[in-house]
Motif scaffolding. Structure first.
Motif, PDB file in Angstrom:
ATOM      1  N   VAL A 341       0.867  -1.179   0.000  1.00  0.00           N
ATOM      2  CA  VAL A 341       0.000   0.000   0.000  1.00  0.00           C
ATOM      3  C   VAL A 341       0.903   1.228   0.000  1.00  0.00           C
ATOM      4  O   VAL A 341       1.864   1.307   0.776  1.00  0.00           O
ATOM      5  N   ILE A 342       0.626   2.180  -0.908  1.00  0.00           N
ATOM      6  CA  ILE A 342       1.449   3.393  -0.969  1.00  0.00           C
ATOM      7  C   ILE A 342       0.576   4.618  -0.738  1.00  0.00           C
ATOM      8  O   ILE A 342      -0.629   4.587  -0.987  1.00  0.00           O
ATOM      9  N   GLY A 343       1.187   5.671  -0.248  1.00  0.00           N
ATOM     10  CA  GLY A 343       0.448   6.902  -0.002  1.00  0.00           C
ATOM     11  C   GLY A 343      -0.611   6.704   1.064  1.00  0.00           C
ATOM     12  O   GLY A 343      -0.585   5.717   1.815  1.00  0.00           O
ATOM     13  N   ARG A 344      -1.543   7.657   1.122  1.00  0.00           N
ATOM     14  CA  ARG A 344      -2.571   7.606   2.150  1.00  0.00           C
ATOM     15  C   ARG A 344      -3.811   6.901   1.641  1.00  0.00           C
ATOM     16  O   ARG A 344      -4.303   7.221   0.570  1.00  0.00           O
ATOM     17  N   ILE A 345      -4.312   5.976   2.433  1.00  0.00           N
ATOM     18  CA  ILE A 345      -5.586   5.328   2.095  1.00  0.00           C
ATOM     19  C   ILE A 345      -6.673   6.396   2.091  1.00  0.00           C
ATOM     20  O   ILE A 345      -6.749   7.228   2.999  1.00  0.00           O
ATOM     21  N   CYS A 346      -7.479   6.413   1.031  1.00  0.00           N
ATOM     22  CA  CYS A 346      -8.548   7.403   0.891  1.00  0.00           C
ATOM     23  C   CYS A 346      -9.863   6.805   1.405  1.00  0.00           C
ATOM     24  O   CYS A 346      -9.933   5.636   1.750  1.00  0.00           O
ATOM     25  N   MET A 347     -10.906   7.624   1.387  1.00  0.00           N
ATOM     26  CA  MET A 347     -12.200   7.135   1.859  1.00  0.00           C
ATOM     27  C   MET A 347     -12.690   5.960   1.001  1.00  0.00           C
ATOM     28  O   MET A 347     -13.221   4.981   1.527  1.00  0.00           O
ATOM     29  N   ASP A 348     -12.473   6.058  -0.318  1.00  0.00           N
ATOM     30  CA  ASP A 348     -13.066   5.069  -1.219  1.00  0.00           C
ATOM     31  C   ASP A 348     -12.052   4.350  -2.108  1.00  0.00           C
ATOM     32  O   ASP A 348     -12.423   3.462  -2.868  1.00  0.00           O
ATOM     33  N   GLN A 349     -10.794   4.783  -2.068  1.00  0.00           N
ATOM     34  CA  GLN A 349      -9.761   4.197  -2.917  1.00  0.00           C
ATOM     35  C   GLN A 349      -8.481   3.970  -2.119  1.00  0.00           C
ATOM     36  O   GLN A 349      -8.246   4.638  -1.109  1.00  0.00           O
ATOM     37  N   THR A 350      -7.662   3.074  -2.638  1.00  0.00           N
ATOM     38  CA  THR A 350      -6.362   2.797  -2.033  1.00  0.00           C
ATOM     39  C   THR A 350      -5.363   2.564  -3.161  1.00  0.00           C
ATOM     40  O   THR A 350      -5.669   1.838  -4.117  1.00  0.00           O
TER      41      THR A 350
END
Ligand SMILES: *Cc1c(COP(=O)(O)O)cnc(C)c1O
Length: 415
Positions: A341-350
């Motif tokens: 997993v890269i970056g910040r997990i979003c509300m609806d996407q990763t």
């Protein structure tokens, strides 16, 4: 009723023919695996766990599965219907709404509400034939004095033996006796909850034995007065494993039924071969190339250190994927390989890095919990990565996920 004989003799468990999967989609008819993110339940794993746990019970003791919190995120209707099919007749839930939902779906038998029900909702207990926990003496009075009750409320009295959460204190015999005398209450059960039955430290084992002693002492005192005596229960999953001598009439199993214990270590140390029931999967929405030095996601929290390929997965923290799994602290599985997993997990996407994984395209499946090839990620792994327990990871899996039961005992009607 699911006692030992029922399990070993239950044709339903051993002879279940492989049947097509059954999807529970609230508002569309699509198979769950054609959606953006979904949960697959293994009916075979659930039945395996039920018979494994059932084999630990003495004659006459039944499993009372905990199907609260949407059956620990699995999907309460799918789980409860499957359990009912294989002979389970007693369930526990956290709140009255959960009980009503089960009844509306045709779940029969006893449904015990473990938590507090507001007086305004007392009629639901009667209308749907739910059994309510007495959380303390004043609460019993409020049920007893409820104006509309011409029929009796079915109740189990929680006895506080040391957790100090719900329950009337075990020392308060007069209050407990008074509850038995209330003519609008039908006391069907007495129970307590152990708060350190998962621990093997001397202090905690002493504490648990103290709780168990307190429970039996109070039960003994109350028994003197009452001829026919209510059902007794005090063990949950860890209690069953660590204190199997105290099964009594019911064992309230949650996490073990779903195929694990609360932590990775406990699950590994557990002598039972429990099988996880749930897998969590999401679709790849799109794949793109990043050149070295480009950043991605909110806060530009990821920067590629090489020419990369990244995939956007259709699942986010609103689906229950903890945001603290961001930034390389976790991975998912695609095509049997690890995708960080890269970056910040979003509300609806990763976003995940798929540079080293061949054949990842829009529509590819990412496994967040479950198996892919020879690799597996468990809810206990996610719990360890985020500093919590598997129970929390599972129970927070969102309503937005579609849920499908694979290998059901027999084909089910559509909801
Ligand atoms: C949730 C709950 C259970 C089930 O606990 P597990 O540890 O998941 O088996 C049992 N009893 C009570 C009172 C609960 O709240």
């Amino acid at each position: 009723m699911l006692d030992r004989t029922a399990i070993s003799g239950c044709a339903a468990i051993s002879d279940c023919a492989a049947a097509p999967g059954h999807a529970f989609n609230s508002d569309n008819e699509l198979p769950a695996e054609q959606t953006r993110a979904w949960i697959e339940l293994s009916g075979a794993a659930l039945r395996h766990n039920v018979s494994l746990l059932g084999s630990l019970l003495p004659e006459g003791c039944e499993l009372m599965p905990a199907v609260k919190a949407n059956a620990y995120g699995h999907g309460d209707l799918l789980i409860a219907e499957e359990l009912q099919e294989i002979g389970i007749k007693t369930f526990c839930v956290a709140c009255v709404e959960e009980g009503v939902k089960l009844r509306k779906a045709g779940i029969e038998g006893t449904i015990l509400v473990l938590g507090y029900t507001c007086p305004g909702q007392f009629p639901l207990l009667l209308d749907y034939g739910l059994t309510q926990t007495i959380v303390d003496y004043p609460y019993a009075l409020s049920l007893q004095d409820y104006p509309a009750s011409s029929t009796r409320f079915h109740v189990h009295i929680a006895i506080d033996t040391g957790m100090h959460r719900l329950g009337e204190r075990y020392e308060h015999l007069e209050k407990l006796r008074a509850i038995f005398r209330m003519d609008h209450l039908q006391v069907d059960g007495l129970y307590t909850h152990l708060c350190v039955s998962d621990s093997h430290s001397q202090r905690d084992e002493d504490y648990t034995h103290g709780q168990i002693r307190a429970f039996y002492q109070t039960v003994g005192e109350l028994k003197v007065q009452n001829g026919s005596f209510p059902k007794l229960h005090l063990l949950s999953s860890y209690g069953l494993l660590n204190y199997p001598d105290f099964c009594e009439d019911y064992v309230r199993t949650g996490i073990a039924l779903y195929g694990m214990l609360s932590t990775k270590k406990d699950t590994e140390d557990c002598p039972l071969s429990l099988r996880p029931v749930l897998s969590l999967k999401a679709r790849v929405a799109c794949v793109r190339a990043l050149s070295k030095g480009e950043s991605a996601g909110y806060g530009l929290a990821f920067t590629s250190t090489r020419p990369s390929r990244i995939a956007a997965l259709s699942i986010g923290y609103a689906d229950g994927l903890p945001r603290s799994l961001s930034n390389g602290s976790s991975h998912v599985l695609i095509n049997g390989r690890k995708a960080p997993v890269i970056g910040r997990i979003c509300m609806d996407q990763t976003l995940v890095d798929v540079t080293e994984i061949p054949d990842v395209n829009a529509g590819s499946v990412a496994v967040i919990i479950g198996r892919s090839g020879n690799l597996e990620i468990t809810a206990c792994d996610l719990a360890e990565w985020t500093g919590t327990i598997a129970n929390e990871i599972l129970s927070r899996l969102g309503e937005r996920l579609h849920r499908i039961l694979l290998e059901p005992c027999r084909p089910k009607r559509q909801f």
